[in-house]
Design an enzyme around this catalytic site. Structure first.
Site, PDB file in Angstrom:
ATOM      1  CG  ASP A  89      -1.185  23.962  -7.704  1.00 51.92           C
ATOM      2  OD1 ASP A  89      -2.287  25.356  -7.311  1.00 51.92           O
ATOM      3  OD2 ASP A  89      -1.799  22.580  -6.902  1.00 51.92           O
ATOM      4  CD  GLN A 187       3.632  16.779 -16.855  1.00 53.42           C
ATOM      5  OE1 GLN A 187       4.346  15.596 -16.247  1.00 53.42           O
ATOM      6  NE2 GLN A 187       3.342  17.604 -15.220  1.00 53.42           N
ATOM      7  N   GLY A 214       3.869  14.592 -12.838  1.00 55.86           N
ATOM      8  CA  GLY A 214       2.859  13.798 -13.306  1.00 55.86           C
ATOM      9  C   GLY A 214       3.022  12.409 -13.121  1.00 55.86           C
ATOM     10  CG  ASP A 264       2.603  18.697  -2.961  1.00 53.29           C
ATOM     11  OD1 ASP A 264       1.167  18.621  -3.180  1.00 53.29           O
ATOM     12  OD2 ASP A 264       3.183  18.668  -3.658  1.00 53.29           O
ATOM     13  CB  CYS A 304       1.881  14.501  19.000  1.00 54.96           C
ATOM     14  SG  CYS A 304       0.084  13.479  18.895  1.00 54.96           S
ATOM     15  CG  HIS A 333      -0.946  10.599  15.618  1.00 56.28           C
ATOM     16  ND1 HIS A 333       0.296  10.750  16.346  1.00 56.28           N
ATOM     17  CD2 HIS A 333      -0.708   9.671  14.792  1.00 56.28           C
ATOM     18  CE1 HIS A 333       0.736   9.155  16.058  1.00 56.28           C
ATOM     19  NE2 HIS A 333       0.857   9.145  15.392  1.00 56.28           N
TER      20      HIS A 333
END
EC number: 2.4.2.29
Length: 383
Positions: A89, A187, A214, A264, A304, A333
């Site tokens: 970023d 934005q 935003g 993300d 897992c 996990h």
């Protein structure tokens, strides 16, 4: 960087992003590696789980160890021993989080470090230079993250600033000889008309991909969903659509339904450290007394490392004792769960049954759901 759509199901789509360091299958989730590491995990473990890209925070790496140090070592990939794609970023969100410690002008942003109070200045050109030094595969323009609530007059002025910064970022980027890609950031707060206007200006500049920024800053979920519904279909179909900072899987389903490709968030890792774990039966809080003598695996349907080797009782014991191993096993996990969820979602889109997938998973994701504050990630230390 190249982007190719493989299949569409309504507005939901699955595709691949081709970079110099590998392919990213979309929709994709990017674990957050704030200081160059996904908390409690080695890069090798993150890759073994199945992740093809991670996000690193420019602001934090700029402050320490410093972008010039990372450049001297050979770039972020060599520094952290991660040889797959990395998105960085611009630092805009972290600087926004500093609130009283920053001053924003058309020229750039002046701020004080949350670490030692030292004074710094970043403008669009420097934001690009820092990310060039880091050597990430996808860079983001410098933007002003608009707080919630914000009135329309403030938002209108802010998007003019972000647009001007985006132009300067692109102009400086084009002077470089680099393999890296540059994404623009849309934005506009909760005002769809201003978001559309901001997107139109960014389209004139032309970027490799476009992000909606935003959101998830305290606004109602209905506002978030409306913005995504209104804006995503207007973004170029042949370029990746990225919804920044959003990772609640309920939100992900709504966003993918309207054409979002990239996400993300710190939710899976932060929740893991706080004892909240995702399972095929819903969320559970491992600290609850009901798990004290529960010898069953955390999630019987999960393959897992944690679920194959340890019981709920042991995981609860580790958590209540505040053992470091608790953070590791819980994070393994949660990241595994997220990775498999996105794999299944991509498969559902490929088979044109996304709506069935959404209908199947929404009740699971809502089960044992506790409302988490939208602004939990405003604290820089929470990354």
């Amino acid at each position: 960087m190249r982007f190719k759509i493989l299949q569409k199901d309504g507005l939901a789509r699955t595709g691949i992003i081709e970079t110099q360091r590998g392919i990213i299958h979309t929709p994709a989730f990017m674990p957050v590696g704030t200081n160059g590491t996904v908390k409690a995990m080695t890069p090798e473990e993150v890759r073994q789980i199945g992740y093809e890209i991670i996000l690193s925070n420019t602001y934090h790496l700029y402050l320490r160890p410093g972008h010039e140090t990372i450049k001297m070592i050979g770039g972020i990939h060599k520094f952290i021993n991660w040889h797959c794609p990395i998105l960085t970023d611009s630092g805009g969100f972290q600087i926004y989080s500093l609130a009283s410690l920053r001053k924003i002008t058309l020229e750039g942003v002046e701020f004080r470090s949350h670490i030692d109070g030292s004074l710094h200045f970043i403008n669009p050109e420097k934001a690009i230079d820092i990310q060039l030094a880091l050597g990430s595969d996808i860079m983001m323009v410098l933007d002003e993250c608009i707080p919630y609530p914000a009135d329309e007059e403030y938002v209108e002025k802010s998007i003019k600033l972000t647009t001007e910064w985006a132009k300067r970022c692109k102009e400086h980027f084009e002077k470089q000889d680099t393999y890296q890609a540059l994404f623009g950031i849309i934005q506009g707060g909760v005002f769809s008309d201003l978001r559309i206007r901001a997107l139109e200006e960014l389209l004139k500049i032309d970027f490799h991909g476009y992000a909606i920024g935003g959101l998830s800053v305290g606004e109602p979920k209905t506002d978030m969903y409306k913005i995504v519904k209104d804006i995503s279909p207007l973004m170029p179909e042949d370029k990746p659509h990225y919804l920044m900072g959003v990772g609640d899987l309920i939100d992900v389903l709504h966003a993918v339904e309207h054409g979002i490709d990239m996400f993300d968030c710190v939710i899976p890792t932060r929740n893991a450290r706080n004892g909240t774990l995702f399972t095929s039966q819903g969320r559970i809080s491992i600290k609850r007394s009901e798990f004290k003598e529960d010898l069953s695996p955390l999630d019987p349907d999960c393959d897992c490392y944690t679920c194959k080797n340890y019981s709920r009782a042991f995981l609860r014991h580790l958590y209540t004792c505040r053992e470091i191993l608790s953070m590791r096993l819980n994070t393994i996990h949660n990241l595994y769960f997220y990775c498999r969820f996105f794999e299944k979602m991509r498969q559902a889109i490929a088979e044109r049954r996304f709506q069935e997938f959404k209908k199947e998973w929404l009740p699971v994701l809502e089960k044992n759901f506790y409302q988490e504050s939208n602004d939990f990630h405003h604290s820089l230390e929470n990354y």
